[in-house]
Design a protein around this motif. Structure first.
Motif, short mmCIF file in Angstrom:
data_model
loop_
_atom_site.label_atom_id
_atom_site.label_comp_id
_atom_site.label_asym_id
_atom_site.label_seq_id
_atom_site.Cartn_x
_atom_site.Cartn_y
_atom_site.Cartn_z
N VAL A 54 26.76 -23.24 -73.24
CA VAL A 54 25.90 -24.39 -73.55
C VAL A 54 25.61 -24.43 -75.04
CG1 VAL A 54 23.59 -25.37 -73.25
CG2 VAL A 54 24.86 -24.56 -71.25
N ALA A 55 25.27 -23.28 -75.62
CA ALA A 55 24.94 -23.22 -77.05
C ALA A 55 26.12 -23.69 -77.91
CB ALA A 55 24.53 -21.80 -77.44
N LYS A 56 27.32 -23.28 -77.53
CA LYS A 56 28.52 -23.69 -78.26
C LYS A 56 28.68 -25.21 -78.21
CE LYS A 56 33.16 -23.83 -77.16
NZ LYS A 56 34.19 -23.43 -76.27
N HIS A 57 28.50 -25.78 -77.03
CA HIS A 57 28.64 -27.23 -76.88
C HIS A 57 27.50 -27.97 -77.58
CE1 HIS A 57 32.19 -27.28 -74.42
NE2 HIS A 57 31.66 -26.37 -73.60
N LEU A 58 26.30 -27.41 -77.56
CA LEU A 58 25.19 -28.03 -78.27
C LEU A 58 25.45 -28.06 -79.78
CD1 LEU A 58 22.16 -26.60 -76.29
CD2 LEU A 58 22.75 -29.03 -76.53
N ASP A 59 26.09 -27.03 -80.30
CA ASP A 59 26.46 -27.03 -81.72
C ASP A 59 27.37 -28.21 -82.04
OD1 ASP A 59 24.97 -24.76 -82.28
OD2 ASP A 59 26.70 -23.40 -82.23
N ARG A 60 28.37 -28.44 -81.19
CA ARG A 60 29.29 -29.57 -81.40
C ARG A 60 28.56 -30.91 -81.29
NH1 ARG A 60 34.86 -29.39 -80.87
NH2 ARG A 60 34.66 -31.48 -81.74
N LEU A 61 27.67 -31.03 -80.32
CA LEU A 61 26.90 -32.27 -80.16
C LEU A 61 25.99 -32.50 -81.37
CD1 LEU A 61 26.04 -31.98 -76.37
CD2 LEU A 61 27.52 -33.71 -77.43
N THR A 62 25.41 -31.43 -81.88
CA THR A 62 24.55 -31.54 -83.06
C THR A 62 25.36 -31.90 -84.30
OG1 THR A 62 22.96 -30.00 -82.08
CG2 THR A 62 22.82 -30.33 -84.46
N GLU A 63 26.53 -31.29 -84.46
CA GLU A 63 27.41 -31.63 -85.58
C GLU A 63 27.80 -33.10 -85.56
OE1 GLU A 63 30.77 -29.04 -85.28
OE2 GLU A 63 29.60 -27.25 -85.71
N ALA A 64 27.97 -33.66 -84.37
CA ALA A 64 28.32 -35.07 -84.23
C ALA A 64 27.10 -35.98 -84.38
CB ALA A 64 28.98 -35.31 -82.87
N GLY A 65 25.92 -35.38 -84.48
CA GLY A 65 24.70 -36.17 -84.64
C GLY A 65 24.12 -36.67 -83.33
#
Length: 111
Positions: A50-61
């Motif tokens: 989840v943390a890994k995917h949240l990083d990608r979602l955060t990077e995408a804004g």
């Protein structure tokens, strides 16, 4: 569409290409801000995943991280990049609608 908008749309589409990230985003949209641990308890994925995917979602804004109680990081949906991506798709659809209408008229012999 400006280069910045196209880059934002590209990041949004790349982030949303993954079904797990779409599930995480849907969960946040439906139930509000949550930690990675909260989301791991609701979804069939580990906290680290989840943390890994949240990083990608955060990077995408698409999500923002907020420090909450006890320094726990809670994630919240940020809709502005999705709205921009929707505008990108709507503009593309308008272009295609006009072209398809022209093709239809040509094939039917209409002016």
């Amino acid at each position: 569409m400006t280069d910045d908008r196209e880059e934002t749309a590209a990041r949004v589409f790349a982030a949303l290409a993954d079904p797990t990230r779409r599930s995480i985003l849907a969960e946040l949209a439906a139930r509000g801000p949550a930690t990675a641990t909260d989301l791991a308890g609701r979804l069939p994925i580990s906290r680290q995943g989840v943390a890994k995917h949240l990083d990608r979602l955060t990077e995408a804004g698409l999500t923002t991280a907020e420090t909450g109680e006890g320094r726990r990081i809670r994630y919240r949906v940020h809709t502005a990049p999705m709205q921009l991506a929707q505008q990108f798709l709507a503009a593309m659809a308008r272009d295609w609608d006009a072209r398809l209408e022209q093709l239809k008229n040509h094939l039917e012999g209409s002016p």
